[in-house]
Motif scaffolding. Sequence first.
Motif, PDB file in Angstrom:
ATOM      1  N   SER A  29      37.446  39.555  52.480  1.00 21.20           N
ATOM      2  CA  SER A  29      37.104  39.777  51.077  1.00 21.20           C
ATOM      3  C   SER A  29      37.418  38.579  50.179  1.00 21.20           C
ATOM      4  O   SER A  29      38.242  37.727  50.516  1.00 21.20           O
ATOM      5  CB  SER A  29      37.845  41.003  50.548  1.00 21.20           C
ATOM      6  N   ARG A  30      36.764  38.596  49.050  1.00 22.77           N
ATOM      7  CA  ARG A  30      37.020  37.608  47.994  1.00 22.77           C
ATOM      8  C   ARG A  30      38.489  37.685  47.570  1.00 22.77           C
ATOM      9  O   ARG A  30      39.142  36.675  47.364  1.00 22.77           O
ATOM     10  CB  ARG A  30      36.104  37.923  46.811  1.00 22.77           C
ATOM     11  N   ALA A  31      39.004  38.914  47.467  1.00 20.48           N
ATOM     12  CA  ALA A  31      40.400  39.112  47.067  1.00 20.48           C
ATOM     13  C   ALA A  31      41.355  38.445  48.050  1.00 20.48           C
ATOM     14  O   ALA A  31      42.379  37.884  47.649  1.00 20.48           O
ATOM     15  CB  ALA A  31      40.711  40.601  46.951  1.00 20.48           C
ATOM     16  N   GLU A  32      41.015  38.470  49.331  1.00 13.43           N
ATOM     17  CA  GLU A  32      41.870  37.821  50.331  1.00 13.43           C
ATOM     18  C   GLU A  32      41.852  36.298  50.183  1.00 13.43           C
ATOM     19  O   GLU A  32      42.888  35.647  50.330  1.00 13.43           O
ATOM     20  CB  GLU A  32      41.437  38.220  51.745  1.00 13.43           C
ATOM     21  N   VAL A  33      40.687  35.740  49.865  1.00 11.65           N
ATOM     22  CA  VAL A  33      40.602  34.292  49.633  1.00 11.65           C
ATOM     23  C   VAL A  33      41.428  33.928  48.396  1.00 11.65           C
ATOM     24  O   VAL A  33      42.163  32.938  48.394  1.00 11.65           O
ATOM     25  CB  VAL A  33      39.137  33.816  49.485  1.00 11.65           C
ATOM     26  N   LEU A  34      41.320  34.740  47.353  1.00 10.50           N
ATOM     27  CA  LEU A  34      42.131  34.505  46.151  1.00 10.50           C
ATOM     28  C   LEU A  34      43.619  34.592  46.472  1.00 10.50           C
ATOM     29  O   LEU A  34      44.415  33.778  45.993  1.00 10.50           O
ATOM     30  CB  LEU A  34      41.761  35.503  45.051  1.00 10.50           C
ATOM     31  N   GLU A  35      44.001  35.554  47.296  1.00 10.86           N
ATOM     32  CA  GLU A  35      45.411  35.717  47.673  1.00 10.86           C
ATOM     33  C   GLU A  35      45.932  34.486  48.417  1.00 10.86           C
ATOM     34  O   GLU A  35      47.024  33.990  48.136  1.00 10.86           O
ATOM     35  CB  GLU A  35      45.557  36.974  48.543  1.00 10.86           C
ATOM     36  N   ILE A  36      45.150  33.997  49.354  1.00 11.23           N
ATOM     37  CA  ILE A  36      45.528  32.792  50.108  1.00 11.23           C
ATOM     38  C   ILE A  36      45.649  31.598  49.167  1.00 11.23           C
ATOM     39  O   ILE A  36      46.599  30.826  49.241  1.00 11.23           O
ATOM     40  CB  ILE A  36      44.475  32.479  51.188  1.00 11.23           C
ATOM     41  N   THR A  37      44.676  31.453  48.288  1.00  9.43           N
ATOM     42  CA  THR A  37      44.676  30.323  47.359  1.00  9.43           C
ATOM     43  C   THR A  37      45.877  30.393  46.424  1.00  9.43           C
ATOM     44  O   THR A  37      46.529  29.380  46.163  1.00  9.43           O
ATOM     45  CB  THR A  37      43.365  30.293  46.545  1.00  9.43           C
ATOM     46  N   GLN A  38      46.179  31.583  45.961  1.00  9.30           N
ATOM     47  CA  GLN A  38      47.339  31.778  45.092  1.00  9.30           C
ATOM     48  C   GLN A  38      48.616  31.425  45.848  1.00  9.30           C
ATOM     49  O   GLN A  38      49.490  30.727  45.325  1.00  9.30           O
ATOM     50  CB  GLN A  38      47.387  33.224  44.610  1.00  9.30           C
ATOM     51  N   TRP A  39      48.744  31.891  47.084  1.00 10.44           N
ATOM     52  CA  TRP A  39      49.927  31.608  47.896  1.00 10.44           C
ATOM     53  C   TRP A  39      50.103  30.102  48.083  1.00 10.44           C
ATOM     54  O   TRP A  39      51.205  29.583  47.965  1.00 10.44           O
ATOM     55  CB  TRP A  39      49.791  32.315  49.249  1.00 10.44           C
ATOM     56  N   LEU A  40      49.007  29.416  48.368  1.00 10.44           N
ATOM     57  CA  LEU A  40      49.072  27.990  48.667  1.00 10.44           C
ATOM     58  C   LEU A  40      49.332  27.138  47.434  1.00 10.44           C
ATOM     59  O   LEU A  40      50.125  26.205  47.482  1.00 10.44           O
ATOM     60  CB  LEU A  40      47.770  27.548  49.345  1.00 10.44           C
ATOM     61  N   THR A  41      48.688  27.462  46.320  1.00 13.46           N
ATOM     62  CA  THR A  41      48.683  26.568  45.152  1.00 13.46           C
ATOM     63  C   THR A  41      49.589  26.996  44.007  1.00 13.46           C
ATOM     64  O   THR A  41      49.912  26.180  43.145  1.00 13.46           O
ATOM     65  CB  THR A  41      47.262  26.464  44.576  1.00 13.46           C
ATOM     66  N   GLY A  42      49.934  28.269  43.954  1.00 13.91           N
ATOM     67  CA  GLY A  42      50.743  28.756  42.841  1.00 13.91           C
ATOM     68  C   GLY A  42      49.928  29.177  41.629  1.00 13.91           C
ATOM     69  O   GLY A  42      50.492  29.641  40.638  1.00 13.91           O
ATOM     70  N   TYR A  43      48.599  29.033  41.689  1.00 19.40           N
ATOM     71  CA  TYR A  43      47.777  29.531  40.592  1.00 19.40           C
ATOM     72  C   TYR A  43      47.837  31.052  40.577  1.00 19.40           C
ATOM     73  O   TYR A  43      47.907  31.679  41.630  1.00 19.40           O
ATOM     74  CB  TYR A  43      46.310  29.118  40.768  1.00 19.40           C
ATOM     75  N   THR A  44      47.793  31.649  39.400  1.00 21.77           N
ATOM     76  CA  THR A  44      47.709  33.104  39.299  1.00 21.77           C
ATOM     77  C   THR A  44      46.255  33.516  39.531  1.00 21.77           C
ATOM     78  O   THR A  44      45.338  32.694  39.368  1.00 21.77           O
ATOM     79  CB  THR A  44      48.142  33.599  37.901  1.00 21.77           C
ATOM     80  N   PRO A  45      46.034  34.790  39.859  1.00 21.46           N
ATOM     81  CA  PRO A  45      44.644  35.245  40.007  1.00 21.46           C
ATOM     82  C   PRO A  45      43.822  34.979  38.734  1.00 21.46           C
ATOM     83  O   PRO A  45      42.663  34.574  38.820  1.00 21.46           O
ATOM     84  CB  PRO A  45      44.784  36.736  40.284  1.00 21.46           C
ATOM     85  N   GLN A  46      44.424  35.175  37.574  1.00 19.42           N
ATOM     86  CA  GLN A  46      43.703  34.938  36.317  1.00 19.42           C
ATOM     87  C   GLN A  46      43.366  33.455  36.149  1.00 19.42           C
ATOM     88  O   GLN A  46      42.272  33.109  35.713  1.00 19.42           O
ATOM     89  CB  GLN A  46      44.507  35.447  35.116  1.00 19.42           C
ATOM     90  N   GLN A  47      44.299  32.578  36.490  1.00 18.87           N
ATOM     91  CA  GLN A  47      44.028  31.132  36.396  1.00 18.87           C
ATOM     92  C   GLN A  47      42.876  30.748  37.316  1.00 18.87           C
ATOM     93  O   GLN A  47      42.016  29.944  36.937  1.00 18.87           O
ATOM     94  CB  GLN A  47      45.277  30.320  36.760  1.00 18.87           C
ATOM     95  N   LEU A  48      42.849  31.319  38.526  1.00 15.94           N
ATOM     96  CA  LEU A  48      41.760  31.023  39.452  1.00 15.94           C
ATOM     97  C   LEU A  48      40.427  31.500  38.875  1.00 15.94           C
ATOM     98  O   LEU A  48      39.427  30.780  38.922  1.00 15.94           O
ATOM     99  CB  LEU A  48      42.018  31.666  40.811  1.00 15.94           C
ATOM    100  N   GLU A  49      40.419  32.715  38.348  1.00 14.84           N
ATOM    101  CA  GLU A  49      39.190  33.247  37.752  1.00 14.84           C
ATOM    102  C   GLU A  49      38.748  32.385  36.564  1.00 14.84           C
ATOM    103  O   GLU A  49      37.564  32.101  36.402  1.00 14.84           O
ATOM    104  CB  GLU A  49      39.383  34.701  37.321  1.00 14.84           C
ATOM    105  N   ASP A  50      39.714  31.977  35.744  1.00  8.97           N
ATOM    106  CA  ASP A  50      39.394  31.139  34.583  1.00  8.97           C
ATOM    107  C   ASP A  50      38.805  29.797  35.006  1.00  8.97           C
ATOM    108  O   ASP A  50      37.896  29.276  34.360  1.00  8.97           O
ATOM    109  CB  ASP A  50      40.631  30.906  33.711  1.00  8.97           C
ATOM    110  N   MET A  51      39.319  29.228  36.095  1.00 10.18           N
ATOM    111  CA  MET A  51      38.811  27.931  36.560  1.00 10.18           C
ATOM    112  C   MET A  51      37.370  27.999  37.014  1.00 10.18           C
ATOM    113  O   MET A  51      36.656  27.009  36.938  1.00 10.18           O
ATOM    114  CB  MET A  51      39.691  27.386  37.665  1.00 10.18           C
ATOM    115  N   LEU A  52      36.972  29.176  37.467  1.00  7.19           N
ATOM    116  CA  LEU A  52      35.578  29.339  37.871  1.00  7.19           C
ATOM    117  C   LEU A  52      34.639  29.339  36.668  1.00  7.19           C
ATOM    118  O   LEU A  52      33.422  29.304  36.828  1.00  7.19           O
ATOM    119  CB  LEU A  52      35.408  30.616  38.702  1.00  7.19           C
ATOM    120  N   LEU A  53      35.210  29.344  35.477  1.00  2.99           N
ATOM    121  CA  LEU A  53      34.415  29.282  34.242  1.00  2.99           C
ATOM    122  C   LEU A  53      34.478  27.898  33.597  1.00  2.99           C
ATOM    123  O   LEU A  53      33.949  27.698  32.518  1.00  2.99           O
ATOM    124  CB  LEU A  53      34.912  30.343  33.249  1.00  2.99           C
ATOM    125  N   THR A  54      35.145  26.949  34.260  1.00  3.41           N
ATOM    126  CA  THR A  54      35.283  25.594  33.718  1.00  3.41           C
ATOM    127  C   THR A  54      34.492  24.612  34.566  1.00  3.41           C
ATOM    128  O   THR A  54      33.899  24.986  35.576  1.00  3.41           O
ATOM    129  CB  THR A  54      36.766  25.141  33.706  1.00  3.41           C
TER     130      THR A  54
END
Length: 117
Positions: A29-54
């Motif tokens: 799932s997309r949520a699992e990719v977000l979880e991995i990315t959050q674990w690796l980088t320290g970005y919050t789920p909201q920060q990741l979502e916000d970056m997809l708008l930049t």
Amino acid sequence: MASNDKVFAMKFTFVYPMLIQKAERKGRSRAEVLEITQWLTGYTPQQLEDMLLTDINYGDFLRNAPLWNPASSKITGTICGIKVENIEDPLMQKLRYLDKLVDELAKGKAMEKIKRS
């Protein structure tokens, strides 16, 4: 422009959805990719979502990671024919770490193992 520079200059909004698609094609799932990315980088789920708008590029996404996970040094193996632990360019190594984690997810590896817990 060196090939690494071209990769780092690519828009996050172009690259990240491809990582998500790679996982989703294998039933993850997309949520699992977000979880991995959050674990690796320290970005919050909201920060990741916000970056997809930049228009942030992939290099800056990696450079600006709030808290790179110290357990990332435990990520080993081959991605694109290259051992991630032997990559000399620190930014390229971080990029390949994320690639490797998404590959492991797509191959059905358990989240606990992906997160090196």
